[in-house]
Design a protein around this motif. Structure first.
Motif, PDB file in Angstrom:
ATOM      1  N   TRP A   1      95.855  85.535 -66.266  1.00 35.36           N
ATOM      2  CA  TRP A   1      96.528  85.285 -64.976  1.00 35.36           C
ATOM      3  C   TRP A   1      97.673  84.303 -65.155  1.00 35.36           C
ATOM      4  O   TRP A   1      98.780  84.523 -64.647  1.00 35.36           O
ATOM      5  CB  TRP A   1      95.511  84.735 -63.977  1.00 35.36           C
ATOM      6  N   TRP A   2      97.427  83.226 -65.906  1.00 37.28           N
ATOM      7  CA  TRP A   2      98.473  82.227 -66.138  1.00 37.28           C
ATOM      8  C   TRP A   2      99.598  82.809 -66.987  1.00 37.28           C
ATOM      9  O   TRP A   2     100.781  82.545 -66.735  1.00 37.28           O
ATOM     10  CB  TRP A   2      97.873  80.986 -66.796  1.00 37.28           C
ATOM     11  N   HIS A   3      99.265  83.600 -67.985  1.00 32.77           N
ATOM     12  CA  HIS A   3     100.286  84.249 -68.802  1.00 32.77           C
ATOM     13  C   HIS A   3     101.200  85.091 -67.919  1.00 32.77           C
ATOM     14  O   HIS A   3     102.440  85.028 -68.023  1.00 32.77           O
ATOM     15  CB  HIS A   3      99.616  85.119 -69.861  1.00 32.77           C
ATOM     16  N   ASN A   4     100.609  85.893 -67.037  1.00 33.85           N
ATOM     17  CA  ASN A   4     101.404  86.767 -66.176  1.00 33.85           C
ATOM     18  C   ASN A   4     102.295  85.972 -65.227  1.00 33.85           C
ATOM     19  O   ASN A   4     103.452  86.349 -64.996  1.00 33.85           O
ATOM     20  CB  ASN A   4     100.486  87.690 -65.380  1.00 33.85           C
ATOM     21  N   LEU A   5     101.772  84.872 -64.684  1.00 33.15           N
ATOM     22  CA  LEU A   5     102.577  84.034 -63.781  1.00 33.15           C
ATOM     23  C   LEU A   5     103.790  83.476 -64.508  1.00 33.15           C
ATOM     24  O   LEU A   5     104.926  83.564 -64.014  1.00 33.15           O
ATOM     25  CB  LEU A   5     101.737  82.888 -63.223  1.00 33.15           C
ATOM     26  N   PHE A   6     103.569  82.899 -65.677  1.00 38.97           N
ATOM     27  CA  PHE A   6     104.674  82.285 -66.426  1.00 38.97           C
ATOM     28  C   PHE A   6     105.705  83.333 -66.858  1.00 38.97           C
ATOM     29  O   PHE A   6     106.904  83.133 -66.703  1.00 38.97           O
ATOM     30  CB  PHE A   6     104.127  81.550 -67.652  1.00 38.97           C
ATOM     31  N   GLN A   7     105.221  84.444 -67.398  1.00 40.98           N
ATOM     32  CA  GLN A   7     106.130  85.458 -67.914  1.00 40.98           C
ATOM     33  C   GLN A   7     106.903  86.129 -66.780  1.00 40.98           C
ATOM     34  O   GLN A   7     108.118  86.358 -66.891  1.00 40.98           O
ATOM     35  CB  GLN A   7     105.346  86.500 -68.700  1.00 40.98           C
ATOM     36  N   ALA A   8     106.214  86.437 -65.685  1.00 37.92           N
ATOM     37  CA  ALA A   8     106.850  87.137 -64.570  1.00 37.92           C
ATOM     38  C   ALA A   8     107.839  86.262 -63.811  1.00 37.92           C
ATOM     39  O   ALA A   8     108.674  86.776 -63.058  1.00 37.92           O
ATOM     40  CB  ALA A   8     105.789  87.677 -63.613  1.00 37.92           C
ATOM     41  N   SER A   9     107.755  84.953 -63.986  1.00 36.14           N
ATOM     42  CA  SER A   9     108.670  84.051 -63.289  1.00 36.14           C
ATOM     43  C   SER A   9     110.115  84.258 -63.720  1.00 36.14           C
ATOM     44  O   SER A   9     111.051  83.931 -62.986  1.00 36.14           O
ATOM     45  CB  SER A   9     108.274  82.591 -63.529  1.00 36.14           C
ATOM     46  N   GLY A  10     110.317  84.797 -64.924  1.00 35.69           N
ATOM     47  CA  GLY A  10     111.657  84.944 -65.461  1.00 35.69           C
ATOM     48  C   GLY A  10     112.243  83.648 -65.974  1.00 35.69           C
ATOM     49  O   GLY A  10     113.372  83.619 -66.475  1.00 35.69           O
ATOM     50  N   LEU A  11     111.464  82.572 -65.870  1.00 32.13           N
ATOM     51  CA  LEU A  11     111.937  81.245 -66.275  1.00 32.13           C
ATOM     52  C   LEU A  11     111.467  80.863 -67.668  1.00 32.13           C
ATOM     53  O   LEU A  11     112.033  79.966 -68.296  1.00 32.13           O
ATOM     54  CB  LEU A  11     111.430  80.195 -65.278  1.00 32.13           C
ATOM     55  N   LEU A  12     110.433  81.541 -68.135  1.00 31.74           N
ATOM     56  CA  LEU A  12     109.762  81.141 -69.367  1.00 31.74           C
ATOM     57  C   LEU A  12     109.467  82.348 -70.243  1.00 31.74           C
ATOM     58  O   LEU A  12     109.238  83.461 -69.748  1.00 31.74           O
ATOM     59  CB  LEU A  12     108.437  80.441 -69.037  1.00 31.74           C
ATOM     60  N   ARG A  13     109.423  82.102 -71.530  1.00 30.91           N
ATOM     61  CA  ARG A  13     108.947  83.088 -72.492  1.00 30.91           C
ATOM     62  C   ARG A  13     107.657  82.547 -73.098  1.00 30.91           C
ATOM     63  O   ARG A  13     107.656  81.522 -73.779  1.00 30.91           O
ATOM     64  CB  ARG A  13     109.989  83.327 -73.582  1.00 30.91           C
ATOM     65  N   VAL A  14     106.561  83.200 -72.829  1.00 31.17           N
ATOM     66  CA  VAL A  14     105.262  82.718 -73.305  1.00 31.17           C
ATOM     67  C   VAL A  14     105.165  82.911 -74.814  1.00 31.17           C
ATOM     68  O   VAL A  14     105.368  84.003 -75.337  1.00 31.17           O
ATOM     69  CB  VAL A  14     104.113  83.448 -72.592  1.00 31.17           C
ATOM     70  N   GLU A  15     104.867  81.837 -75.526  1.00 31.91           N
ATOM     71  CA  GLU A  15     104.715  81.875 -76.978  1.00 31.91           C
ATOM     72  C   GLU A  15     103.258  82.036 -77.382  1.00 31.91           C
ATOM     73  O   GLU A  15     102.944  82.682 -78.389  1.00 31.91           O
ATOM     74  CB  GLU A  15     105.257  80.584 -77.600  1.00 31.91           C
ATOM     75  N   GLN A  16     102.396  81.406 -76.627  1.00 30.87           N
ATOM     76  CA  GLN A  16     100.974  81.430 -76.974  1.00 30.87           C
ATOM     77  C   GLN A  16     100.148  81.247 -75.712  1.00 30.87           C
ATOM     78  O   GLN A  16     100.481  80.434 -74.860  1.00 30.87           O
ATOM     79  CB  GLN A  16     100.654  80.324 -77.973  1.00 30.87           C
ATOM     80  N   CYS A  17      99.095  82.034 -75.599  1.00 29.97           N
ATOM     81  CA  CYS A  17      98.155  81.882 -74.490  1.00 29.97           C
ATOM     82  C   CYS A  17      96.795  82.334 -75.003  1.00 29.97           C
ATOM     83  O   CYS A  17      96.604  83.515 -75.302  1.00 29.97           O
ATOM     84  CB  CYS A  17      98.586  82.718 -73.284  1.00 29.97           C
ATOM     85  N   ARG A  18      95.871  81.396 -75.134  1.00 25.73           N
ATOM     86  CA  ARG A  18      94.592  81.760 -75.738  1.00 25.73           C
ATOM     87  C   ARG A  18      93.461  80.877 -75.235  1.00 25.73           C
ATOM     88  O   ARG A  18      93.633  79.700 -74.937  1.00 25.73           O
ATOM     89  CB  ARG A  18      94.681  81.644 -77.263  1.00 25.73           C
ATOM     90  N   GLU A  19      92.307  81.484 -75.177  1.00 25.08           N
ATOM     91  CA  GLU A  19      91.063  80.755 -74.932  1.00 25.08           C
ATOM     92  C   GLU A  19      90.633  80.110 -76.242  1.00 25.08           C
ATOM     93  O   GLU A  19      90.737  80.719 -77.306  1.00 25.08           O
ATOM     94  CB  GLU A  19      89.986  81.715 -74.443  1.00 25.08           C
TER      95      GLU A  19
END
Length: 279
Positions: free
Chosen positions: A208-226
């Motif tokens: 969910w957090w990955h999608n929020l950050f990426q979809a914002s158009g403001l950020l490029r997600v480099e890493q998202c992991r449990e």
């Protein structure tokens, strides 16, 4: 809830422990230093996992957002040689500055007490990185907040958040009838707090957090992991709190959540998300 001391100790005796050899950054840190003065799960173990994802350089300017009692700010200044602005809503700037002075980091860390959702007193493109541990979920779950925050981050700068998170989203049935382990009242004087609405519904999943950050158009997600070892980090925190008589209520509810999560969803876990501000 309301387990006896013997019952608690029996459960805790089955808990695992983090492998300290996986965290050479903590070689000179005691167990107390790894968990003392932290809010939320993870302690310095989570901080190290977050910092491994950042490309910090000597004298970079870092915003420690939701810094709590300042332990992460000191860790940043000590191990990375960066300049830090330590911002928190609940810990006074006076207390933080006294802590930083006592640790001989007053020249590298400046404290501010304020609500992060209000206009921030920094120039645009000011920070090289923003570090936020165990607080972003309370206020940061919208594109509007990302826009508000990221105007103060340099293009190409990194935003890293790490916190408690859920292994799956709550179902519609669970939202209508929340699991008791996530829907409870705190002891006085905080009995008015609705923990499910104010905390657990805002935690979400790593995806969910990955999608929020990426979809914002403001950020490029480099890493998202449990974190693979999140369960033992949690267990060690509960053991530490019990052995040091810290917040017996939290020990009881954490035991309930751990046991419930072994056969139900969602369970509590920890994650790290690091993203770069798009130029």
């Amino acid at each position: 809830m309301n387990r006896s001391v013997d019952e608690i100790e029996t459960i805790i005796s089955s808990f695992g422990k983090p492998d300290r050899s996986d965290y050479p950054e903590l070689d000179k840190y005691s167990r107390d230093e790894c968990y003392r003065d932290f809010f939320g799960g993870g302690g310095l173990y989570l901080a190290v996992e977050m910092l491994r994802t950042l490309r910090l350089k000597l004298d970079d300017l870092v915003l420690d957002l939701g810094c709590g009692k300042g332990a992460t700010s000191i860790f940043l200044a000590k191990h990375y040689g960066v300049q830090v602005v330590a911002l928190d809503l609940w810990t006074s700037a006076e207390h933080l500055n006294e802590t930083f002075k006592a640790q001989e980091y007053a020249e590298r860390i400046a404290a501010i007490q304020m609500d992060a959702t209000q206009p921030l007193p920094f120039p645009e493109n000011h920070f090289d990185a923003i570090f936020c541990m165990n607080s972003f979920n309370f206020y940061g779950g919208t594109v509007d907040f990302l826009k508000h925050l990221l105007k103060h981050l340099k293009p190409g700068g990194q935003l890293c958040i790490g916190s408690e998170v859920l292994s799956s989203e709550f179902t519609e049935e669970q939202i209508a009838n929340p699991p008791p382990v996530y829907a409870f009242r705190l002891p006085p004087p905080n009995e008015h707090v609705d923990v499910f609405e104010d905390d657990f519904k805002k935690q979400h999943t790593p995806g969910w957090w990955h999608n929020l950050f990426q979809a914002s158009g403001l950020l490029r997600v480099e890493q998202c992991r449990e974190l693979e070892n999140s369960s033992v980090i949690y267990e060690e925190l509960v053991r530490y709190e019990h052995e040091h008589h810290i917040d017996p209520f939290d020990v009881q509810i954490c035991l309930d959540q751990i046991e419930w999560g072994r056969s139900n969803q969602p369970r509590k876990t920890l994650f790290v998300l690091t993203a770069t501000k798009v130029s």
